[in-house]
Design a protein around this motif. Structure first.
Motif, PDB file in Angstrom:
ATOM      1  N   ARG A 122       0.845  -1.196   0.000  1.00 35.97           N
ATOM      2  CA  ARG A 122       0.000   0.000   0.000  1.00 35.97           C
ATOM      3  C   ARG A 122       0.877   1.241   0.000  1.00 35.97           C
ATOM      4  O   ARG A 122       1.982   1.248   0.547  1.00 35.97           O
ATOM      5  N   VAL A 123       0.358   2.293  -0.600  1.00 38.47           N
ATOM      6  CA  VAL A 123       1.030   3.594  -0.617  1.00 38.47           C
ATOM      7  C   VAL A 123       0.169   4.541   0.206  1.00 38.47           C
ATOM      8  O   VAL A 123      -1.018   4.723  -0.090  1.00 38.47           O
ATOM      9  N   MET A 124       0.752   5.154   1.233  1.00 40.04           N
ATOM     10  CA  MET A 124      -0.011   5.939   2.195  1.00 40.04           C
ATOM     11  C   MET A 124       0.485   7.377   2.237  1.00 40.04           C
ATOM     12  O   MET A 124       1.687   7.631   2.301  1.00 40.04           O
ATOM     13  N   ALA A 129      -4.220   8.505   4.081  1.00 41.29           N
ATOM     14  CA  ALA A 129      -5.069   7.993   3.016  1.00 41.29           C
ATOM     15  C   ALA A 129      -4.248   7.029   2.177  1.00 41.29           C
ATOM     16  O   ALA A 129      -3.027   7.153   2.097  1.00 41.29           O
ATOM     17  N   GLU A 130      -4.912   6.041   1.550  1.00 44.42           N
ATOM     18  CA  GLU A 130      -4.177   4.951   0.934  1.00 44.42           C
ATOM     19  C   GLU A 130      -4.603   4.659  -0.497  1.00 44.42           C
ATOM     20  O   GLU A 130      -5.759   4.857  -0.872  1.00 44.42           O
ATOM     21  N   VAL A 131      -3.652   4.179  -1.274  1.00 43.82           N
ATOM     22  CA  VAL A 131      -3.887   3.603  -2.593  1.00 43.82           C
ATOM     23  C   VAL A 131      -3.020   2.358  -2.705  1.00 43.82           C
ATOM     24  O   VAL A 131      -2.205   2.085  -1.836  1.00 43.82           O
ATOM     25  N   GLN A 132      -3.203   1.593  -3.796  1.00 44.45           N
ATOM     26  CA  GLN A 132      -2.476   0.346  -3.975  1.00 44.45           C
ATOM     27  C   GLN A 132      -1.336   0.528  -4.971  1.00 44.45           C
ATOM     28  O   GLN A 132      -1.500   1.201  -5.987  1.00 44.45           O
ATOM     29  N   PRO A 153      -9.305   3.070  -5.114  1.00 41.29           N
ATOM     30  CA  PRO A 153     -10.456   2.161  -5.069  1.00 41.29           C
ATOM     31  C   PRO A 153     -11.399   2.321  -6.252  1.00 41.29           C
ATOM     32  O   PRO A 153     -12.077   1.370  -6.628  1.00 41.29           O
ATOM     33  N   ALA A 154     -11.460   3.519  -6.858  1.00 39.56           N
ATOM     34  CA  ALA A 154     -12.357   3.729  -7.998  1.00 39.56           C
ATOM     35  C   ALA A 154     -11.766   3.244  -9.309  1.00 39.56           C
ATOM     36  O   ALA A 154     -12.405   3.313 -10.341  1.00 39.56           O
ATOM     37  N   GLY A 207      -7.842   2.792   6.280  1.00 39.75           N
ATOM     38  CA  GLY A 207      -7.487   1.648   5.452  1.00 39.75           C
ATOM     39  C   GLY A 207      -8.358   1.561   4.219  1.00 39.75           C
ATOM     40  O   GLY A 207      -9.470   2.086   4.176  1.00 39.75           O
ATOM     41  N   LEU A 208      -7.883   0.861   3.200  1.00 35.03           N
ATOM     42  CA  LEU A 208      -8.636   0.701   1.957  1.00 35.03           C
ATOM     43  C   LEU A 208      -9.946  -0.027   2.192  1.00 35.03           C
ATOM     44  O   LEU A 208     -10.909   0.144   1.454  1.00 35.03           O
ATOM     45  N   ASP A 209     -10.028  -0.870   3.197  1.00 32.66           N
ATOM     46  CA  ASP A 209     -11.243  -1.619   3.479  1.00 32.66           C
ATOM     47  C   ASP A 209     -11.974  -1.067   4.689  1.00 32.66           C
ATOM     48  O   ASP A 209     -12.808  -1.744   5.287  1.00 32.66           O
ATOM     49  N   GLY A 210     -11.675   0.179   5.050  1.00 29.84           N
ATOM     50  CA  GLY A 210     -12.342   0.788   6.184  1.00 29.84           C
ATOM     51  C   GLY A 210     -11.633   0.583   7.509  1.00 29.84           C
ATOM     52  O   GLY A 210     -12.085   1.057   8.537  1.00 29.84           O
ATOM     53  N   ASP A 211     -10.523  -0.140   7.525  1.00 30.96           N
ATOM     54  CA  ASP A 211      -9.769  -0.337   8.751  1.00 30.96           C
ATOM     55  C   ASP A 211      -9.009   0.931   9.101  1.00 30.96           C
ATOM     56  O   ASP A 211      -8.667   1.730   8.230  1.00 30.96           O
ATOM     57  N   THR A 212      -8.732   1.103  10.388  1.00 32.87           N
ATOM     58  CA  THR A 212      -7.911   2.231  10.793  1.00 32.87           C
ATOM     59  C   THR A 212      -6.454   1.936  10.468  1.00 32.87           C
ATOM     60  O   THR A 212      -6.057   0.767  10.344  1.00 32.87           O
ATOM     61  N   PRO A 213      -5.615   2.978  10.304  1.00 30.33           N
ATOM     62  CA  PRO A 213      -4.188   2.737  10.046  1.00 30.33           C
ATOM     63  C   PRO A 213      -3.542   1.881  11.125  1.00 30.33           C
ATOM     64  O   PRO A 213      -2.677   1.056  10.847  1.00 30.33           O
TER      65      PRO A 213
END
Length: 285
Positions: A122-124, A129-132, A153-154, A207-213
């Protein structure tokens, strides 16, 4: 040279050699050192030094060795996550006398500064905020990292310059810029089909899936980033001799807002941000 995960790999002579699975980088020097292949030629993944890579053309990674020569390459076991990348390399199938085995392993250049990056990385941003991670761009001839290619995610993709990298680990690459810095940049991102993405690429929600960092990376690492500590990667600039101009890279809309960063393709268009802001300010009836 742009190397993306899952891109086809072609051996000398134009024969299929498999697909790119992941890459190894020297984080201290900011250099791409090896690529790891999933190949139909072997049950294990193959470790290929960048010295054996010709380059990329037509969305394919081209190698110097032929298919038969690939069988003599070291094997790489990415599942050995309890050891550093050097401990994941197996040179037993390389045709070298036993007395030269250590010399061979040293020549491979997989050291304690080597980091494995793959499609799970992941890139934060600085505000979490995160992307892959999608792939790595590198300059010729030294293979120094010039950019990271990411996907939100989009489905929107963007190129982030290597000068934004602050911390590099296998599971996460931390950036010096914030989500808002990225959103202020042009041009707007497009999906691979050429259409504009209809959602922001960055979630901005942890997190990308709604998780906290803290849940994703661990509280200690998040605190490390917030204190600006940890493993710092000093990397070269975003361009150099032999690096072709990238039409995906743009300039900041607000020159002061992006700090001293080079322009990149943002993960959401500035028009969308302005439209949302205008809607918020409209008087209610």
């Amino acid at each position: 040279m742009q190397i993306d995960f899952e891109m086809p790999v072609i051996a000398d002579g134009g024969l299929d050699a498999g697909v790119l699975d992941r890459v190894l980088v020297d984080r201290e020097r900011g250099v791409l050192t090896h690529v790891v292949l999933r190949s139909p030629l072997a049950s294990e993944e193959l470790l290929v030094s960048m010295d054996l890579v010709q380059g990329t053309t037509g969305g394919q990674l081209r190698l110097r060795p032929g298919r038969d020569e690939l069988l003599a390459l070291p094997r790489y076991y990415d599942g050995r996550t309890t050891v550093q990348p050097a401990g994941r390399v197996d040179t037993s199938l390389v045709p070298q006398p036993p007395e030269r085995r250590q010399e061979l392993e040293e020549a491979l250049g997989v050291t304690e500064d080597t980091v494995e990056l793959g499609p799970e990385t992941r890139v934060m941003t600085a505000d979490e905020a995160e992307v892959q991670l999608v792939g790595i761009g590198a300059n010729d001839p030294g293979n120094d990292i010039s950019r990271l290619r990411v996907r939100g995610p989009a489905g929107a993709e963007a190129d982030f310059p290597a000068s934004w990298i602050e911390v590099m680990r296998e599971d996460v690459v931390a950036l010096t810029v914030t989500r808002d810095d990225v959103l202020r940049l042009r041009p707007a991102p497009r999906r691979r089909d050429g259409n504009l993405a209809d959602l922001e690429g960055l979630s901005g929600m942890g997190g990308l899936d709604g998780d906290t960092p803290e849940e994703v990376f661990g509280a200690d690492f998040v605190e490390e980033l917030r204190d600006k500590g940890g493993m710092v990667l000093n990397v070269p600039g975003t361009s150099g001799p032999g690096e072709a101009a990238d039409s995906r890279v743009g300039e900041p809309v607000d020159a002061g807002a992006g700090a001293a960063v080079a322009g990149v393709e943002g993960v959401a268009g500035v028009e969308a941000v302005e439209a949302v802001e205008a809607e918020r300010q409209r008087p209610s009836r």
